[in-house]
Motif scaffolding. Structure first.
Motif, PDB file in Angstrom:
ATOM      1  N   THR A 464       0.812  -1.182   0.166  1.00  0.00           N
ATOM      2  CA  THR A 464      -0.119  -0.127  -0.059  1.00  0.00           C
ATOM      3  C   THR A 464       0.946   1.299  -0.045  1.00  0.00           C
ATOM      4  N   HIS A 465       2.216   1.165  -0.269  1.00  0.00           N
ATOM      5  CA  HIS A 465       3.038   2.509  -0.050  1.00  0.00           C
ATOM      6  C   HIS A 465       2.751   3.062  -1.313  1.00  0.00           C
ATOM      7  N   PRO A 466       2.962   4.525  -1.213  1.00  0.00           N
ATOM      8  CA  PRO A 466       2.672   5.294  -2.593  1.00  0.00           C
ATOM      9  C   PRO A 466       3.514   4.995  -3.427  1.00  0.00           C
ATOM     10  N   ILE A 467       4.835   4.515  -3.282  1.00  0.00           N
ATOM     11  CA  ILE A 467       5.594   4.291  -4.250  1.00  0.00           C
ATOM     12  C   ILE A 467       5.354   3.128  -5.021  1.00  0.00           C
ATOM     13  N   SER A 469       2.202   2.030  -5.345  1.00  0.00           N
ATOM     14  CA  SER A 469       1.297   1.994  -6.201  1.00  0.00           C
ATOM     15  C   SER A 469       1.474   3.046  -7.302  1.00  0.00           C
ATOM     16  N   SER A 470       2.559   3.680  -7.395  1.00  0.00           N
ATOM     17  CA  SER A 470       2.890   4.471  -8.494  1.00  0.00           C
ATOM     18  C   SER A 470       3.763   3.510  -9.512  1.00  0.00           C
ATOM     19  N   LEU A 471       4.342   2.459  -8.819  1.00  0.00           N
ATOM     20  CA  LEU A 471       5.319   1.577  -9.698  1.00  0.00           C
ATOM     21  C   LEU A 471       4.219   0.577 -10.442  1.00  0.00           C
ATOM     22  N   ARG A 472       3.302   0.285  -9.728  1.00  0.00           N
ATOM     23  CA  ARG A 472       2.260  -0.606 -10.317  1.00  0.00           C
ATOM     24  C   ARG A 472       1.446   0.007 -11.601  1.00  0.00           C
ATOM     25  N   THR A 473       1.056   1.441 -11.112  1.00  0.00           N
ATOM     26  CA  THR A 473       0.393   2.100 -12.266  1.00  0.00           C
ATOM     27  C   THR A 473       1.049   2.207 -13.641  1.00  0.00           C
ATOM     28  N   HIS A 474       2.367   2.427 -13.474  1.00  0.00           N
ATOM     29  CA  HIS A 474       3.502   2.469 -14.578  1.00  0.00           C
ATOM     30  C   HIS A 474       3.513   1.169 -15.182  1.00  0.00           C
ATOM     31  N   ALA A 475       3.684   0.147 -14.489  1.00  0.00           N
ATOM     32  CA  ALA A 475       3.934  -1.353 -15.236  1.00  0.00           C
ATOM     33  C   ALA A 475       2.399  -1.655 -16.016  1.00  0.00           C
ATOM     34  N   ARG A 476       1.636  -0.993 -15.783  1.00  0.00           N
ATOM     35  CA  ARG A 476       0.274  -1.463 -16.429  1.00  0.00           C
ATOM     36  C   ARG A 476       0.496  -0.959 -18.132  1.00  0.00           C
ATOM     37  N   LYS A 477       1.416   0.012 -18.253  1.00  0.00           N
ATOM     38  CA  LYS A 477       1.699   0.315 -19.683  1.00  0.00           C
ATOM     39  C   LYS A 477       2.510  -0.712 -20.381  1.00  0.00           C
ATOM     40  N   PHE A 478       2.727  -1.856 -19.827  1.00  0.00           N
ATOM     41  CA  PHE A 478       3.658  -2.724 -20.357  1.00  0.00           C
ATOM     42  C   PHE A 478       2.735  -4.059 -20.510  1.00  0.00           C
ATOM     43  N   ASP A 532      15.030  13.445  -7.493  1.00  0.00           N
ATOM     44  CA  ASP A 532      14.154  12.244  -7.631  1.00  0.00           C
ATOM     45  C   ASP A 532      14.246  11.208  -6.254  1.00  0.00           C
ATOM     46  N   SER A 533      13.214  10.440  -6.387  1.00  0.00           N
ATOM     47  CA  SER A 533      13.247   9.014  -5.444  1.00  0.00           C
ATOM     48  C   SER A 533      13.940   8.075  -6.394  1.00  0.00           C
ATOM     49  N   VAL A 534      14.516   7.107  -5.602  1.00  0.00           N
ATOM     50  CA  VAL A 534      15.317   6.143  -6.397  1.00  0.00           C
ATOM     51  C   VAL A 534      14.915   4.796  -6.066  1.00  0.00           C
ATOM     52  N   VAL A 535      14.698   3.918  -7.013  1.00  0.00           N
ATOM     53  CA  VAL A 535      14.518   2.683  -6.405  1.00  0.00           C
ATOM     54  C   VAL A 535      15.384   1.655  -7.332  1.00  0.00           C
ATOM     55  N   VAL A 536      16.025   0.695  -6.831  1.00  0.00           N
ATOM     56  CA  VAL A 536      16.901  -0.081  -7.365  1.00  0.00           C
ATOM     57  C   VAL A 536      16.313  -1.674  -7.320  1.00  0.00           C
TER      58      VAL A 536
END
Length: 730
Positions: A464-467, A469-478, A532-536
Motif C-alpha cells: 500500500t506504499h505510495p511508491i 502504487s506508482s510503480l504498479r500504475t506505470h507497470a500497466r503500460k507494458f 528524484d526518489s530512486v528505486v533499485v
C-alpha cells in the motif's frame, strides 16, 4: 454548559431595516447573540442552553414576521406574488398615466375613472408595503416600506379628497401630469393618482426583480443538494437491493454500475475505474480509483463497475458538508454590512423628518399645498434605501455560490475581506505546486522492459506504499506475463524481496542491499542529484535496473504563479521535503524564497516572522498538519476532500488541490469585494445626490420612484455579474 447555535428561517422581511429589527428583537432575550441576513432570510443565533427554540420563534413573531427552525418560514410575498401584483398594477397604471398626462384624452369625468383605476393599485397593489409599515408602526419603528407606503397613501388620499370635495371633481376639469413639481397657479388642487399608482408599480417592479435575482443566486445550494442520488444498490445476502439513500448505513456494501452516480462517500473494495468529480470539486479531468481509494458521493463513475463500502452517509457526506459551508458563508455578515444596517436604522426616521420639513418649507414659500405635498412625497420615495440594504448580501450570495461551483468553499465574509490585503502566500510543495502523486520519470535497465515490470508488479502486488502504487500504475503500460511472487518479505523503510518466476528478486532504496556499482551507481547518483526518489531492482543478487520517481509539477502551477505576480502577492514555499527536491521545484517555477525540511513548528515560525515584518499573509495547508500555521495566518486556505471538508476550520476550503484553485479563491474574493464597493458607492451616491434634488423640487414623485427602483435593480444586476467569473484553469 456551552452555548448552542440555532438557524432560523425568517419570513416577511422586506428590507434591510427589517433584518435589523429581527436581530434586535432576538437579542432582547437574555443569552442570545443573533445575526440576521435579509438577502437569504436566515437568522443565526448563539444561545444559552436555557433559551428554547420556541422562545426564539415567539420573539420573531412578536415583531410581525414568521419564523421556522425545521423548514422554510412562510413567505407572504415572494416572486410569484410580486409578479401578479406587478402585472395587474401595470395594466391599470398605464391607462391611468395616459389619461393624467394627455389633456386631449381627458373626457368628462375622466378623473373619476382615474380614481377607479388608482384605487386597486394604491390599496391592493401596495398592500405588502402598507402591511409592513403598519406592523412597524405598531412597534414604533419606521422602515423603507414606511417611506413607500406613506408616499402612496398621502398622494392617493389627497387626490380622493380633491375629487370628492373640490373643483377637481367637476365636469370638464383638465389637468396635465408633471414629471417635475409644478409651481403654476391652479384654480383647483392637483391630482396625484398617477403618482400613487406609478410609485406602486415601479416599486413592485424593483421588488419583483430583486426577489427573482435572489432566488436565482440561491440556486447554488439547491443545485448542490439536487446532485445527491435518490437510491443505492445495496448488496444484501448476495443480492442487489434498491435502497432509498436515506436508509443506507455506514458499512453497507454497495454496487455501482458504470455510468451511474456514486450514492455516498465510500471506500472502493472491488474493481477499478475512473470517476468524474467535476460536479463536486470542479476538477475537469477524471480521477483513476482502485481498491482502497476513497470516492465522493454524487460523483459519476465513468467506466467499469465498482463495489464500495459506505464510509459516510446523510449529513456527514462531503456534499452535505459543502452545502453547509456555502450556506453559512451566504448567511454571514461582513463588517461593512453591519455598518449599513446601523445606517439604515437611523436613515429612515431622518428621511421622514426631511420630507416633513420639505413640505412645510415649500408651503411657507409658495402657499401651494399641492406643490408642498408633491415635493414631500418625492423626498419620501426617492430616499428609500433598498439599494443600500442589497449592496453587500447580494454580492456575497452570488460570489460564494459561484465559488461552490468551482470547488472553492468560502466560509464567510471575513475571508472575502481579508483577501484584499494579502501580499504574501506561504504554500507547501507536495500537492500544491506538484500533483501530489509520484510517477516514474526515467528508467535505466539492462533487461527487457517486460521482464523488469513483471518483477516490479509481482513484488509490489499487495503493498500500500505510495511508491509501490506508482510503480504498479506505470507497470500497466507494458505487456508481460502475470506472476505471483512467493516468499514475499517487506523490510520497513527499505524495500521488498521475494521469488518471481523462480528467481530471487528485490527492489528498494539504493543503500539497502549494498550500493549499486558502475552504470547503475551513476544513474542512481544522477537521479538523486536532481531530487528524484530512486528505486533499485535486483535479480539473482545483481542490480538490473534503477528507477527514478518524481512528484510532477501541477500543470496549472506556472500560470497560477504568474497570476499571483499580477496580484502583487509574493509566493514562499515551506515544505517538509528535502533541500534538493524543494529547490528543484522552486527554481523550475521561479520562486525565490523556499524553505526545506520545514516542520509544523517551523511553518508557524515563518508565518509569525512575516507578520512581524508587516506582511498580510495567506497560508495554504492540508488543514491538519498545518493547523497551527493556518490558525495564525490572516487568511487560511485548506486543500481537502473527504471528511476534512466539513471539519476544516480554514477560511477557504479548496476541493481542487491545485495552485490554480488557490489563485481562483483570491481573485473571486477580490472580485466579490469590488462588486460590494461598487454597489455601496452607487447606493450612497444615489441617495446623497437625489435627496437634495427632491427637496429643491427638481424631481417629481414618479421620476423618484423610477430612480429608486432602478438603483435596486442596478445593485442586484451588478452582483449577478459574478456568476460569469472564470477560473484561470479555464
Amino acid at each position: 454548559m456551552s452555548a448552542r447555535s440555532v438557524e432560523l428561517s425568517v419570513g416577511g422581511m422586506t428590507c434591510a431595516s427589517c433584518s435589523r429589527r429581527v436581530e434586535k428583537s432576538l437579542e432582547k432575550l437574555d443569552g442570545v447573540r443573533a445575526s440576521v441576513n435579509y438577502a437569504t432570510g436566515v437568522a443565526f443565533a448563539d444561545v444559552d442552553p436555557d433559551v428554547t427554540n420556541e422562545a426564539l420563534i415567539a420573539a420573531i413573531e412578536k415583531t410581525g414576521y414568521t419564523a421556522s427552525i425545521s423548514g422554510k418560514a412562510v413567505e407572504l410575498y415572494g416572486v410569484r406574488e410580486f409578479r401578479v401584483r406587478l402585472i395587474l398594477s401595470a395594466v391599470l397604471t398605464i391607462p391611468l398615466m395616459t389619461l393624467s398626462m394627455m389633456p386631449s384624452m381627458q373626457f368628462s369625468y375622466w378623473q373619476w375613472v382615474c380614481a377607479a383605476l388608482a384605487t386597486p393599485v394604491a390599496i391592493w397593489g401596495a398592500w405588502p408595503f402598507h402591511r409592513a409599515a403598519f406592523l412597524n408602526a405598531r412597534h414604533r419603528a419606521v422602515t423603507m416600506d414606511s417611506l413607500v407606503s406613506l408616499g402612496v397613501v398621502v398622494s392617493y388620499l389627497w387626490s380622493m379628497w380633491a375629487v370628492l370635495f373640490t373643483a377637481a371633481g367637476s365636469v370638464g376639469m383638465k389637468m396635465s401630469a408633471e414629471f417635475f413639481p409644478s409651481r403654476a397657479a391652479s384654480h383647483h388642487p392637483e391630482l396625484y393618482f398617477e403618482v400613487a399608482a406609478g410609485v406602486t408599480t415601479l416599486v413592485l417592479l424593483g421588488k419583483y426583480l430583486e426577489h427573482r435575482a435572489r432566488e436565482q443566486s440561491q440556486k447554488a445550494i439547491e443545485n448542490l443538494a439536487s446532485l445527491n442520488p435518490k437510491f443505492a444498490l445495496v448488496i444484501s445476502n448476495g443480492e442487489q437491493v434498491k435502497t432509498a439513500i436515506e436508509d443506507v448505513k455506514v458499512g453497507d456494501t454497495i454496487y455501482v454500475p458504470a455510468g451511474s452516480q456514486i450514492p455516498v462517500d465510500a471506500i472502493v473494495i472491488s474493481g477499478s475505474g475512473h470517476v468524474d468529480n467535476s460536479l463536486v470539486t470542479g476538477e475537469s479531468l477524471p480521477v483513476a480509483v482502485t481498491v482502497g481509494d476513497e470516492v465522493i458521493g454524487a460523483t459519476v463513475l465513468i467506466d467499469t463497475a465498482l463495489t464500495i463500502q459506505a464510509k459516510a452517509v446523510g449529513k456527514d457526506t462531503v456534499l452535505s458538508g459543502i452545502s453547509r459551508l456555502v450556506h453559512q458563508a451566504q448567511t454571514g455578515k461582513a463588517e461593512v454590512t453591519r455598518l449599513v444596517d446601523r445606517v439604515s436604522e437611523i436613515f429612515v426616521p431622518i428621511v421622514v423628518a426631511l420630507a416633513l420639513v420639505t413640505a412645510i418649507t415649500w408651503f411657507a414659500i409658495s402657499g401651494d399645498s399641492g406643490l408642498a405635498i408633491t415635493t414631500g412625497i418625492a423626498v419620501l420615495v426617492i430616499a428609500c434605501p433598498c439599494a443600500l440594504g442589497l449592496a453587500t448580501p447580494t454580492a456575497l450570495l452570488v460570489g460564494t455560490g459561484r465559488g461552490a461551483q468551482l470547488g472553492i468553499l468560502i466560509r464567510g465574509p471575513h475571508a472575502i475581506e481579508s483577501s484584499q490585503k494579502i501580499d504574501v502566500m506561504i504554500m507547501d510543495k507536495t500537492g500544491t505546486l506538484t500533483d501530489g502523486r509520484m510517477s516514474v520519470v526515467e528508467v535505466f535497465t539492462t533487461i527487457l522492459p517486460a521482464e523488469l515490470w513483471q518483477i516490479v508488479d509481482s513484488l509490489e502486488a499487495s503493498s500500500t506504499h505510495p511508491i509501490a502504487s506508482s510503480l504498479r500504475t506505470h507497470a500497466r503500460k507494458f505487456e508481460f506475463t502475470k506472476e505471483t511472487a512467493t516468499k514475499v518479505h517487506t523490510v520497513g523503510g527499505s524495500g521488498v524481496q521475494g521469488i518471481v518466476a523462480g528467481h530471487p528478486c528485490a527492489l528498494g532504496s539504493p543503500k539497502w542491499l549494498g550500493a549499486p556499482v558502475g552504470e547503475f551507481a551513476q544513474a542512481a547518483e544522477r537521479f538523486q542529484a536532481r531530487g528524484d526518489s530512486v528505486v533499485v531492482v535486483y535479480r539473482d543478487a545483481y542490480a538490473v535496473a534503477v528507477i527514478a520517481l518524481a512528484d510532477a509539477l501541477d500543470p496549472s502551477a506556472t500560470s497560477a504563479l504568474a497570476h499571483l505576480q499580477k496580484l502583487k502577492i509574493t509566493p514562499i514555499v515551506a515544505s517538509g521535503d528535502n533541500q534538493v527536491a524543494v529547490e528543484k521545484v522552486s527554481q523550475q517555477l521561479g520562486i525565490a524564497q523556499y524553505f526545506a525540511n520545514s516542520s509544523p513548528a517551523a511553518k508557524l515560525e515563518l508565518v509569525t516572522a512575516n507578520q512581524n515584518d508587516g506582511h498580510f499573509l495567506a497560508m495554504i495547508g492540508d488543514g491538519i498538519n498545518d493547523a497551527a500555521a493556518l490558525a495564525k495566518a490572516h487568511l487560511s486556505l485548506a486543500m481537502g476532500t473527504g471528511a476534512d471538508v466539513a471539519a476544516s476550520a480554514a477560511d477557504i476550503v479548496l476541493l481542487r488541490s491545485t495552485m490554480a484553485a488557490a489563485v481562483d479563491a483570491i481573485e473571486l474574493s477580490r472580485a466579490t469585494m469590488r462588486t460590494i464597493k461598487i454597489n455601496l458607492f452607487w447606493a450612497f451616491a444615489y441617495n446623497v445626490a437625489a435627496i437634495p434634488l427632491a427637496m429643491l423640487g427638481l424631481l417629481g414623485p414618479v421620476i423618484a420612484a423610477g430612480a429608486m427602483a432602478f438603483s435596486s435593480v442596478f445593485v442586484v444586476t451588478n452582483s449577478l455579474r459574478l456568476r460569469s467569473f472564470k477560473s484561470i484553469a479555464g
